[in-house]
Structures are given as structure tokens and as C-alpha cells.
Design a protein around this motif. Structure first.
Motif, PDB file in Angstrom:
ATOM      1  N   ARG A   1       0.830  -1.206   0.000  1.00 35.98           N
ATOM      2  CA  ARG A   1       0.000   0.000   0.000  1.00 35.98           C
ATOM      3  C   ARG A   1       0.867   1.261   0.000  1.00 35.98           C
ATOM      4  O   ARG A   1       0.597   2.217  -0.737  1.00 35.98           O
ATOM      5  CB  ARG A   1      -0.951   0.002   1.190  1.00 35.98           C
ATOM      6  CG  ARG A   1      -1.949   1.154   1.132  1.00 35.98           C
ATOM      7  CD  ARG A   1      -2.870   1.199   2.327  1.00 35.98           C
ATOM      8  NE  ARG A   1      -2.115   1.642   3.480  1.00 35.98           N
ATOM      9  CZ  ARG A   1      -2.132   1.064   4.677  1.00 35.98           C
ATOM     10  NH1 ARG A   1      -2.860   0.003   4.883  1.00 35.98           N
ATOM     11  NH2 ARG A   1      -1.410   1.530   5.666  1.00 35.98           N
ATOM     12  N   SER A   2       1.924   1.251   0.796  1.00 38.91           N
ATOM     13  CA  SER A   2       2.807   2.417   0.868  1.00 38.91           C
ATOM     14  C   SER A   2       3.468   2.716  -0.471  1.00 38.91           C
ATOM     15  O   SER A   2       3.669   3.882  -0.825  1.00 38.91           O
ATOM     16  CB  SER A   2       3.895   2.201   1.933  1.00 38.91           C
ATOM     17  OG  SER A   2       3.327   2.131   3.211  1.00 38.91           O
TER      18      SER A   2
ATOM     19  N   VAL B   1       0.491   3.840  -3.277  1.00 44.69           N
ATOM     20  CA  VAL B   1      -0.094   5.189  -3.210  1.00 44.69           C
ATOM     21  C   VAL B   1       0.667   6.172  -4.107  1.00 44.69           C
ATOM     22  O   VAL B   1       0.062   6.800  -4.980  1.00 44.69           O
ATOM     23  CB  VAL B   1      -0.197   5.685  -1.752  1.00 44.69           C
ATOM     24  CG1 VAL B   1      -0.492   7.181  -1.691  1.00 44.69           C
ATOM     25  CG2 VAL B   1      -1.269   4.898  -1.004  1.00 44.69           C
TER      26      VAL B   1
ATOM     27  N   GLY C   1      -0.937   7.145  -7.749  1.00 38.50           N
ATOM     28  CA  GLY C   1      -1.242   8.584  -7.812  1.00 38.50           C
ATOM     29  C   GLY C   1      -0.432   9.288  -8.878  1.00 38.50           C
ATOM     30  O   GLY C   1      -0.952  10.100  -9.649  1.00 38.50           O
TER      31      GLY C   1
ATOM     32  N   TYR D   1       9.046   7.121  -6.993  1.00 35.41           N
ATOM     33  CA  TYR D   1       7.790   6.811  -6.309  1.00 35.41           C
ATOM     34  C   TYR D   1       7.907   5.513  -5.512  1.00 35.41           C
ATOM     35  O   TYR D   1       7.403   5.410  -4.393  1.00 35.41           O
ATOM     36  CB  TYR D   1       6.627   6.707  -7.301  1.00 35.41           C
ATOM     37  CG  TYR D   1       6.131   8.031  -7.824  1.00 35.41           C
ATOM     38  CD1 TYR D   1       5.963   9.128  -6.995  1.00 35.41           C
ATOM     39  CD2 TYR D   1       5.807   8.179  -9.169  1.00 35.41           C
ATOM     40  CE1 TYR D   1       5.496  10.334  -7.479  1.00 35.41           C
ATOM     41  CE2 TYR D   1       5.325   9.380  -9.664  1.00 35.41           C
ATOM     42  CZ  TYR D   1       5.182  10.460  -8.814  1.00 35.41           C
ATOM     43  OH  TYR D   1       4.698  11.653  -9.289  1.00 35.41           O
TER      44      TYR D   1
ATOM     45  N   GLY E   1       7.743   5.332  -1.421  1.00 40.78           N
ATOM     46  CA  GLY E   1       6.777   4.440  -0.782  1.00 40.78           C
ATOM     47  C   GLY E   1       7.442   3.543   0.250  1.00 40.78           C
ATOM     48  O   GLY E   1       6.904   3.332   1.341  1.00 40.78           O
TER      49      GLY E   1
ATOM     50  N   LYS F   1       8.188   5.645   3.252  1.00 46.14           N
ATOM     51  CA  LYS F   1       6.980   5.856   4.064  1.00 46.14           C
ATOM     52  C   LYS F   1       6.690   4.617   4.904  1.00 46.14           C
ATOM     53  O   LYS F   1       6.353   4.720   6.095  1.00 46.14           O
ATOM     54  CB  LYS F   1       5.789   6.189   3.150  1.00 46.14           C
ATOM     55  CG  LYS F   1       4.463   6.332   3.872  1.00 46.14           C
ATOM     56  CD  LYS F   1       4.407   7.540   4.773  1.00 46.14           C
ATOM     57  CE  LYS F   1       2.981   7.814   5.216  1.00 46.14           C
ATOM     58  NZ  LYS F   1       2.860   7.951   6.660  1.00 46.14           N
TER      59      LYS F   1
ATOM     60  N   SER G   1       2.215  13.874   2.745  1.00 41.62           N
ATOM     61  CA  SER G   1       0.998  14.128   1.962  1.00 41.62           C
ATOM     62  C   SER G   1       1.111  15.426   1.170  1.00 41.62           C
ATOM     63  O   SER G   1       0.681  15.488   0.009  1.00 41.62           O
ATOM     64  CB  SER G   1      -0.223  14.190   2.884  1.00 41.62           C
ATOM     65  OG  SER G   1      -0.417  12.946   3.510  1.00 41.62           O
TER      66      SER G   1
END
Length: 156
Positions: free
Chosen positions: A12-13, A16, A20, A59, A63, A66, A87
């Protein structure tokens, strides 16, 4: 050993920013390659194929950063500031493509890029304070955004 729960958190990290960025890229830059070729670019501008390769890598790395940041169990202002700056930088990152390519607002895109640079560097700082690995993983992104600001300025 990573549990199934942690595997899904990591996926998920990573998903996103990748998803996006892909959505923003597709919506904002449909004719970006052609526009980029017709721009008066500085000598240090890379060929257009570099951008999707760089952004996919960045990206993915952000991720993972994060995920690493979130793994350190520490609640409070450091977590909050890290989450807010993460964010914020993602939002500014996605917005830039629209400003620069879709709406041809090069000067406004430069302002966005400078705000992005600030938020990425703050985010890197907060990530590093909580997880040295997370902060270190953000360094290539900070470097790329520094380059992007210079490129945006020279193009503007």
C-alpha cells in the motif's frame, strides 16, 4: 520475517505514490512528450524517456521510505509532521504536472516546484529523525526535485 499484514502495508505504501503519480501523469501529460520536444530546453535537460524511469523509481523508493517511517512505533508530533509533509509533497508533486504541461503555467509550476522542494526536504528531515533508513531513502527524491527546480526555472 515480514508478516502478511506488513507485506500489505508495504504494498500500500508503494502503491499510493505509484498509482497517484501514474493517474496524475496520464491526466496531465497526455501530450507531454510532444510538448517537451518543442520546449526551448537548457543543455542539461534529459531526454524525455528519462522521466518515467526516474519517477517510477522515485515513487517506489518514497513508498518504501513511508513504510519504514510508519514501522517505527512512535506517536506524537514527529509522526504527525512526517505524515503531513509526506501528503503535502505528494499533492504538490501531482499538481506540478498539471501546471507545467496541461495548463502551460511555467511560472506557477516553478512556485509549486519550490514549495515541493521545501516539503520534500522537510519530509526527509522528519523521516530521518524517526528512521535513518526512511530519511536516507528520500535523498534521491530530494536531489531529483532540486534538479527539477533548476530545469523548470531554465525552461520558464
Amino acid at each position: 520475517m515480514m508478516t502478511n499484514k506488513n507485506k500489505w502495508k508495504m504494498i500500500r505504501s508503494i502503491a499510493v505514490p505509484l498509482i497517484g503519480g501514474t493517474i496524475a501523469g496520464v491526466l496531465a501529460t497526455r501530450s507531454a512528450k510532444a510538448k517537451y520536444q518543442h520546449l526551448e530546453r537548457p543543455k542539461f535537460a534529459p531526454p524525455s524517456w528519462v522521466f518515467p524511469v526516474a519517477w517510477t523509481s522515485l515513487y517506489t523508493t518514497m513508498g518504501i521510505a513511508k513504510y519504514q517511517f510508519d514501522q517505527k512505533s512512535q506517536k506524537g508530533s514527529l509522526q504527525t509532521y512526517g505524515d503531513i509533509t509526506y501528503s503535502t509533497q505528494l499533492g504538490l508533486n501531482y499538481l506540478w504536472s498539471f501546471l507545467f504541461f496541461r495548463w502551460n503555467l511555467r511560472g506557477t509550476a516553478l512556485v509549486d516546484a519550490m514549495l515541493l522542494w521545501t516539503s520534500v526536504n522537510l519530509n526527509t528531515y522528519y523521516f530521518y529523525r524517526k528512521s535513518k533508513l526512511a530519511g536516507t531513502l528520500m535523498l534521491p527524491y530530494a536531489a531529483w526535485v532540486s534538479y527539477a527546480v533548476a530545469l523548470n526555472y531554465a525552461t520558464w
